[in-house]
Design a protein around this motif. Structure first.
Motif, PDB file in Angstrom:
ATOM      1  N   MET A   1     -49.296-103.364 -35.199  1.00 54.48           N
ATOM      2  CA  MET A   1     -50.450-104.066 -34.688  1.00 54.48           C
ATOM      3  C   MET A   1     -49.968-105.090 -33.658  1.00 54.48           C
ATOM      4  O   MET A   1     -48.928-105.709 -33.819  1.00 54.48           O
ATOM      5  N   ILE A   2     -50.759-105.243 -32.629  1.00 54.67           N
ATOM      6  CA  ILE A   2     -50.454-106.197 -31.561  1.00 54.67           C
ATOM      7  C   ILE A   2     -51.641-107.150 -31.447  1.00 54.67           C
ATOM      8  O   ILE A   2     -52.797-106.716 -31.418  1.00 54.67           O
ATOM      9  N   THR A   3     -51.351-108.447 -31.384  1.00 54.90           N
ATOM     10  CA  THR A   3     -52.394-109.448 -31.167  1.00 54.90           C
ATOM     11  C   THR A   3     -52.066-110.210 -29.893  1.00 54.90           C
ATOM     12  O   THR A   3     -50.942-110.702 -29.738  1.00 54.90           O
ATOM     13  N   LEU A   4     -53.025-110.262 -28.993  1.00 52.98           N
ATOM     14  CA  LEU A   4     -52.839-110.907 -27.693  1.00 52.98           C
ATOM     15  C   LEU A   4     -53.872-112.015 -27.506  1.00 52.98           C
ATOM     16  O   LEU A   4     -54.999-111.897 -27.976  1.00 52.98           O
ATOM     17  N   ARG A   5     -53.509-113.048 -26.779  1.00 51.77           N
ATOM     18  CA  ARG A   5     -54.445-114.113 -26.436  1.00 51.77           C
ATOM     19  C   ARG A   5     -54.724-114.002 -24.946  1.00 51.77           C
ATOM     20  O   ARG A   5     -53.805-113.881 -24.140  1.00 51.77           O
ATOM     21  N   VAL A   6     -55.987-114.033 -24.590  1.00 53.30           N
ATOM     22  CA  VAL A   6     -56.394-114.041 -23.184  1.00 53.30           C
ATOM     23  C   VAL A   6     -57.095-115.371 -22.951  1.00 53.30           C
ATOM     24  O   VAL A   6     -58.099-115.684 -23.591  1.00 53.30           O
ATOM     25  N   TRP A   7     -56.544-116.165 -22.043  1.00 47.91           N
ATOM     26  CA  TRP A   7     -57.070-117.500 -21.767  1.00 47.91           C
ATOM     27  C   TRP A   7     -58.257-117.429 -20.809  1.00 47.91           C
ATOM     28  O   TRP A   7     -58.350-116.513 -19.987  1.00 47.91           O
ATOM     29  N   PRO A   8     -59.161-118.382 -20.878  1.00 44.62           N
ATOM     30  CA  PRO A   8     -60.339-118.382 -20.002  1.00 44.62           C
ATOM     31  C   PRO A   8     -59.990-118.387 -18.517  1.00 44.62           C
ATOM     32  O   PRO A   8     -60.770-117.901 -17.692  1.00 44.62           O
ATOM     33  N   THR A   9     -58.816-118.901 -18.164  1.00 38.62           N
ATOM     34  CA  THR A   9     -58.419-118.972 -16.755  1.00 38.62           C
ATOM     35  C   THR A   9     -57.916-117.629 -16.215  1.00 38.62           C
ATOM     36  O   THR A   9     -57.767-117.470 -15.006  1.00 38.62           O
ATOM     37  N   GLU A  10     -57.683-116.670 -17.083  1.00 39.01           N
ATOM     38  CA  GLU A  10     -57.167-115.354 -16.673  1.00 39.01           C
ATOM     39  C   GLU A  10     -58.335-114.416 -16.357  1.00 39.01           C
ATOM     40  O   GLU A  10     -58.583-113.424 -17.032  1.00 39.01           O
ATOM     41  N   ARG A  11     -59.029-114.759 -15.283  1.00 39.19           N
ATOM     42  CA  ARG A  11     -60.266-114.056 -14.919  1.00 39.19           C
ATOM     43  C   ARG A  11     -60.064-112.566 -14.644  1.00 39.19           C
ATOM     44  O   ARG A  11     -60.895-111.749 -15.005  1.00 39.19           O
ATOM     45  N   ASP A  12     -58.976-112.193 -14.000  1.00 42.78           N
ATOM     46  CA  ASP A  12     -58.726-110.777 -13.709  1.00 42.78           C
ATOM     47  C   ASP A  12     -58.536-109.978 -14.998  1.00 42.78           C
ATOM     48  O   ASP A  12     -59.051-108.863 -15.136  1.00 42.78           O
ATOM     49  N   LEU A  13     -57.802-110.551 -15.940  1.00 37.79           N
ATOM     50  CA  LEU A  13     -57.602-109.879 -17.229  1.00 37.79           C
ATOM     51  C   LEU A  13     -58.924-109.743 -17.982  1.00 37.79           C
ATOM     52  O   LEU A  13     -59.210-108.701 -18.581  1.00 37.79           O
ATOM     53  N   LEU A  14     -59.740-110.791 -17.961  1.00 43.32           N
ATOM     54  CA  LEU A  14     -61.029-110.749 -18.634  1.00 43.32           C
ATOM     55  C   LEU A  14     -61.960-109.718 -17.997  1.00 43.32           C
ATOM     56  O   LEU A  14     -62.674-108.999 -18.704  1.00 43.32           O
ATOM     57  N   ALA A  15     -61.926-109.630 -16.690  1.00 47.69           N
ATOM     58  CA  ALA A  15     -62.752-108.633 -15.994  1.00 47.69           C
ATOM     59  C   ALA A  15     -62.295-107.223 -16.365  1.00 47.69           C
ATOM     60  O   ALA A  15     -63.115-106.325 -16.600  1.00 47.69           O
ATOM     61  N   GLY A  16     -60.979-107.023 -16.432  1.00 53.15           N
ATOM     62  CA  GLY A  16     -60.446-105.716 -16.827  1.00 53.15           C
ATOM     63  C   GLY A  16     -60.803-105.369 -18.265  1.00 53.15           C
ATOM     64  O   GLY A  16     -61.157-104.233 -18.580  1.00 53.15           O
ATOM     65  N   LEU A  17     -60.718-106.358 -19.138  1.00 51.56           N
ATOM     66  CA  LEU A  17     -61.088-106.142 -20.537  1.00 51.56           C
ATOM     67  C   LEU A  17     -62.561-105.784 -20.653  1.00 51.56           C
ATOM     68  O   LEU A  17     -62.941-104.860 -21.367  1.00 51.56           O
TER      69      LEU A  17
END
Length: 144
Positions: A1-17
Motif C-alpha cells: 500500500m502507498i499513501t501520498l500527501r498532495v498539498w493544496p499548492t500542488e495545483r497541477d497534481l490536483l488537476a491530474g488527480l
C-alpha cells in the motif's frame, strides 16, 4: 500500500488527480471536487492492490451474522446462506427426484469484494425486514 500527501499548492497534481478520478470513478468525481474546495492540509491518496476475491474480514462478518440470523429463523447456516445467495444473485429452478430446488446463479466463493458487499447488504436488509438486528459491518479502516 502507498499513501501520498498532495498539498493544496500542488495545483497541477490536483488537476491530474481530478481528471483521473473523473475517468475512472465518475460517481466519485463530484465528491473529490467538494473535498478540494476545503482542504487546508491537502489530500491523502491511498493506493492498494485490488482484490480479486473478497476479504477475510468480509467473510468472517458475513458468516457470523448469517449463522445467527439462520438460528433466529429456524434454519441451518447452509440453508440461510443459500437463501441469501438466491436473493442476491438470482437463482434457477431445477427439477430433481426430491422436487423443485432453487440453486443460486452465483456462489460466494468466487465473489470479489464488491459482490460480497452486495451479499452483506442483502443480509442486512432481509434480516431487518424480519426483525433481526445485524450491526453494520466494520469499515476497512477498522481492520488496518
Amino acid at each position: 500500500m502507498i499513501t501520498l500527501r498532495v498539498w493544496p499548492t500542488e495545483r497541477d497534481l490536483l488537476a491530474g488527480l481530478s481528471a483521473f478520478v473523473a475517468q475512472v470513478e465518475v460517481e466519485q468525481s463530484q465528491e473529490l471536487m467538494d473535498m478540494m474546495k476545503s482542504m487546508p492540509h491537502g489530500l491523502t491518496v491511498t493506493i492498494k492492490k485490488a482484490r480479486l476475491h473478497h476479504s477475510r474480514a468480509q467473510e468472517n462478518y458475513y458468516r457470523k451474522w448469517c449463522n445467527q440470523f439462520a438460528n433466529h429463523c429456524g434454519m441451518t447456516p447452509g440453508e440461510m446462506h443459500d437463501e441469501l445467495l438466491c436473493i442476491c444473485y438470482g437463482y434457477e429452478e431445477i427439477e430433481t427426484k426430491f422436487g423443485t430446488k432453487r440453486r443460486p446463479l452465483h456462489r460466494s466463493g468466487t465473489a470479489n469484494t464488491k459482490q460480497y458487499s452486495e451479499l452483506i447488504d442483502v443480509l442486512l436488509n432481509v434480516s431487518a425486514e424480519m426483525g433481526f438486528a445485524v450491526p453494520p459491518p466494520p469499515s476497512e479502516d477498522d481492520h488496518g
